[in-house]
Enzyme design. Structure first.
Site, mmCIF file in Angstrom:
data_model
loop_
_atom_site.group_PDB
_atom_site.id
_atom_site.type_symbol
_atom_site.label_atom_id
_atom_site.label_comp_id
_atom_site.label_asym_id
_atom_site.label_seq_id
_atom_site.Cartn_x
_atom_site.Cartn_y
_atom_site.Cartn_z
ATOM 1 N N ARG A 62 0.885 -1.164 0.000
ATOM 2 C CA ARG A 62 0.000 0.000 0.000
ATOM 3 C C ARG A 62 0.916 1.205 0.000
ATOM 4 O O ARG A 62 1.663 1.435 0.958
ATOM 5 C CB ARG A 62 -0.907 0.017 1.235
ATOM 6 C CG ARG A 62 -1.947 1.149 1.205
ATOM 7 C CD ARG A 62 -2.883 1.070 2.404
ATOM 8 N NE ARG A 62 -4.033 1.957 2.244
ATOM 9 C CZ ARG A 62 -4.097 3.215 2.671
ATOM 10 N NH1 ARG A 62 -3.057 3.745 3.297
ATOM 11 N NH2 ARG A 62 -5.181 3.937 2.484
ATOM 12 N N TYR A 92 3.048 5.107 6.597
ATOM 13 C CA TYR A 92 3.687 4.275 5.571
ATOM 14 C C TYR A 92 5.070 3.817 6.036
ATOM 15 O O TYR A 92 5.400 2.622 5.990
ATOM 16 C CB TYR A 92 3.797 5.068 4.271
ATOM 17 C CG TYR A 92 4.578 4.381 3.175
ATOM 18 C CD1 TYR A 92 4.048 3.282 2.499
ATOM 19 C CD2 TYR A 92 5.840 4.838 2.803
ATOM 20 C CE1 TYR A 92 4.768 2.653 1.492
ATOM 21 C CE2 TYR A 92 6.560 4.217 1.794
ATOM 22 C CZ TYR A 92 6.020 3.131 1.141
ATOM 23 O OH TYR A 92 6.729 2.514 0.145
#
Length: 316
Positions: free
Chosen positions: A67, A136
């Site tokens: 992702r 992230y």
């Protein structure tokens, strides 16, 4: 001939890698989009899926799927969303790789594991303590640690690669937008941003390093930083973008203090920091450990990155 499994093959890095390796290896491709670059296996990347068919007789997994980082994440709990794929999904795949007898697991991580920038600091190294700041980077850092632990417990070789911004033909994101604006001849206000330095890596240099890591025994259980080994200021970047597109460099000399003031006024300091600050990688360890150096120049990567934008100029 070795058998590989590549995840994320439909993405920017994975696609270039699959094209590079085609014909040199038996390539399995894990994802949801059929491809003629290898044997396709339709699976999601998550914490519950099983991959026995895709992992059968595989020697090396190259895990590019993730992702990806986005500027304005709308998820209610971004960290949980990143962890679901980048951390838990990665570990699920890696555990099944162990069970399947995979010898080496190459994980495409991110320099965001090190942090967000090196302004007034030394360049990042592979030995630095991880200091991720955003969801992230945190999810990638957690995946790294869990993979290294799994490797120690099972003997599967782990290779971690941390790239900075990756560019090349077909690139999108902010790099692609900037290349397009320069190609259209817009007078961008970046000429005075010349004291910062940014490490970049072309997808061609990154794919070459991954190919080396598939074969090189010395890559086992290494954390490797990668770049073009030729850092650029924002002003130098814009100038090179103009050069490879045969355009005049029309950048305007707006002072850096103006950008910083604007960032405070509109509460966008993070964006201004990426524009005016530094993010440098020291890849000495990678070069010395693997006897490797980036085979392609920065200008080579910029030239190929510009190809698509020349085709699309009339439609911009």
């Amino acid at each position: 001939m070795k058998r590989l499994l590549i995840t994320g093959y439909s993405g920017f890095v994975g696609n270039h890698l699959a094209e590079l390796l085609q014909g040199n290896y038996h390539v399995n491709l894990l994802g949801r989009k059929p491809s003629n670059l290898g044997n396709f296996f339709n699976h999601n990347l998550d914490s519950t899926s099983t991959y026995a068919d895709a992992l059968e007789n595989v020697d090396v997994v190259v895990h590019c799927a993730a992702r990806v980082h986005v500027m304005d994440d709308k998820a209610t709990d971004p960290l949980n969303e990143f962890r679901a794929i980048n951390t838990h999904g990665t570990l699920n795949l890696a555990k099944q790789a162990v069970q399947a007898g995979v010898k080496r697991f190459i994980f495409l991580s991110s320099i965001k594991v090190n942090g967000e920038g090196t302004t007034n600091q030394n360049p990042y190294t592979a030995l630095d303590t991880p200091r991720p700041e955003d969801p992230y980077g945190i999810s990638k850092a957690e995946a790294e640690q869990q993979l290294l632990t799994l490797g120690k417990e099972t003997g599967m070789e782990i290779v971690i690669i941390r790239p900075p911004l990756v560019y090349g033909e077909g690139v999108k994101s902010n790099f692609g937008s900037l290349m397009r604006f320069v190609g259209k001849g817009f007078p961008l206000p970046f000429r005075a941003i010349k004291c910062n330095k940014r490490s970049l890596v072309s997808v061609y240099n990154l794919a070459d390093l991954i190919k080396v890591c598939i074969e090189c025994p010395k890559a086992a259980n290494q954390i490797l930083l990668v770049s073009d080994d030729n850092d650029l200021s924002t002003a130098e970047m814009v100038s090179l973008m103009a050069k490879v597109q045969s355009r005049k460099n029309l950048a305007l000399p707006v002072p850096v203090w103006f950008f910083k003031l604007a960032g405070k006024l509109i509460n966008k300091n993070d964006i201004i920091d990426r524009l005016t600050g530094s993010l440098q990688l020291d890849i000495t360890h990678t070069k010395n450990s693997l006897d490797w150096k980036p085979p392609f120049s920065v200008e080579h990567g910029f030239t190929l990155a510009a190809k698509n934008f020349k085709k699309l100029t009339n439609g911009f």
